[in-house]
Write an enzyme that holds these catalytic residues in place. Structure first.
Site, PDB file in Angstrom:
ATOM      1  CB  CYS A 101      -0.983  -0.009   1.161  1.00 48.84           C
ATOM      2  SG  CYS A 101      -0.224   0.003   2.821  1.00 48.84           S
TER       3      CYS A 101
ATOM      4  CG  HIS B 250      -4.657  -0.158   3.787  1.00 46.52           C
ATOM      5  ND1 HIS B 250      -3.790  -0.834   2.969  1.00 46.52           N
ATOM      6  CD2 HIS B 250      -5.708   0.219   2.982  1.00 46.52           C
ATOM      7  CE1 HIS B 250      -4.288  -0.893   1.735  1.00 46.52           C
ATOM      8  NE2 HIS B 250      -5.451  -0.254   1.728  1.00 46.52           N
TER       9      HIS B 250
ATOM     10  CG  HIS C  32      -6.712   0.171  -1.823  1.00 52.61           C
ATOM     11  ND1 HIS C  32      -6.941  -0.616  -0.729  1.00 52.61           N
ATOM     12  CD2 HIS C  32      -7.779  -0.058  -2.666  1.00 52.61           C
ATOM     13  CE1 HIS C  32      -8.079  -1.279  -0.872  1.00 52.61           C
ATOM     14  NE2 HIS C  32      -8.604  -0.944  -2.040  1.00 52.61           N
TER      15      HIS C  32
END
Length: 339
Positions: free
Chosen positions: A255, A302, A314
């Site tokens: 990520c 994240h 993402h």
């Protein structure tokens, strides 16, 4: 002066009659007296236990009331055990009374027994008197025993009544203490729940204040349209490429690696770490989001890039690929940041 007895047999007969008369008078004195056996009664040992100390239920905690309740139950059990022991002894004594009454009965029944015993003896006067004396002695011993036992029973009965009263009072106190404990425990549980709710509300308010502060400072963050547009396009070009933990291109990403790679094309350097990216960017409000802004999720574990229309791009997790998802994708949002 009484004349001395010179005939041995006559003297013996006179002695027997005298003893018999004394014993019979003694028996008559006991006729109709309640009888109990000796040795069955044990006095209630020691002084009566003091009732458990009083307690103010309104001021006491549930734990204090629980301890008090335990003391009451212990005292009640001890009193009940003593009461049972005394009642058992009294029942045994009453059984002896019943047996004694059956053996000797009324004065008239005893007279019949004596008469039958005398008549069954030899005609010689000494033998008859001896038989009478033996029977009278047996009764005398029995009633002497009965008299002692009756006195013990007289002492025992008030103690039993006192213990019965004590047990009854302790039962009532235990009932009151149990009710007070239940009420106190319920109140304390409600107070704990209220305190937890208040703490949660304070934490939420603190988080909102922090978010508001971030939003306020974010309103001054400069938006670089060119860098943001280039970053969004770069990220879209990676759609479908695999997630690999720690990867930052060119064909696999995690990520934060995807975000760092996307901004690197415009010469913007970001650390390959979600927590570091949070510190390297400025907070904005949700209503200020523009394409290229960052959205952090799940305790800053994240990060995704906002691309407009309520969507983000993402690299989600192992086994997944770079993709587009809804802004609200099921993970808790920590905040919104701008490069």
């Amino acid at each position: 002066m009484a004349q001395a007895c010179t005939d041995t047999q006559a003297c013996t007969d006179i002695d027997h009659r005298s003893r018999a008369a004394a014993i019979l008078r003694r028996i008559a004195a006991y006729t109709g007296v309640t009888v109990a056996t000796v040795g069955l009664v044990t006095a209630f040992a020691g002084s009566r236990a003091h009732a458990a100390d009083d307690i103010d239920y309104d001021a006491a905690s549930a734990s204090e009331i629980e301890d008090h309740l335990g003391d009451l139950e212990t005292e009640r059990d001890a009193a009940a055990t003593s009461l049972t022991g005394l009642q058992t002894q009294l029942a045994a004594a009453n059984a002896v009374i019943t047996a004694t009454a059956a053996d000797y009965g009324t004065t008239g029944a005893q007279l019949l027994d004596v008469t039958a015993a005398v008549e069954s003896a030899d005609d010689e006067l000494g033998a008859k008197v001896s038989t009478l004396v033996e029977y009278a002695q047996e009764q005398s011993d029995k009633y002497a025993e009965a008299e002692t036992a009756a006195e013990t029973v007289d002492r025992l009965e008030p103690r039993i009544a006192d213990l019965q009263t004590q047990v009854g009072k302790l039962d009532a106190q235990i009932e009151d203490a149990q009710a007070a404990y239940d009420e106190a425990a319920e109140a304390e549980a409600a107070a704990e729940a209220a305190a937890a709710a208040e703490a949660a509300a304070e934490a939420e308010a603190s988080a909102e204040e922090s978010s508001s502060s971030s939003s306020s400072s974010g309103s001054t963050a400069e938006y670089s349209s060119d860098a943001a547009t280039a970053a969004v396009q770069f990220a879209k070009d990676q759609l479908g490429e695999s997630y690999v933990f720690g990867a930052a291109g060119p064909d696999t990403w995690d990520c934060s690696g995807l975000i760092a790679g996307a901004y690197d094309v415009s010469g913007v350097s970001l650390t390959h770490s979600t927590w570091a990216m949070w510190d390297e960017t400025s907070g904005i409000g949700r209503d200020e989001l523009k394409p290229g802004d960052l959205v952090f999720y799940n305790g800053q574990n994240h990060v995704a890039m906002y691309i407009g229309d309520g969507q983000v791009i993402h690299a989600p997790k192992p086994g997944d690929v770079v993709k587009i998802s809804d802004l609200d994708m099921g993970m808790s949002i920590d905040g919104y940041r701008r490069i």
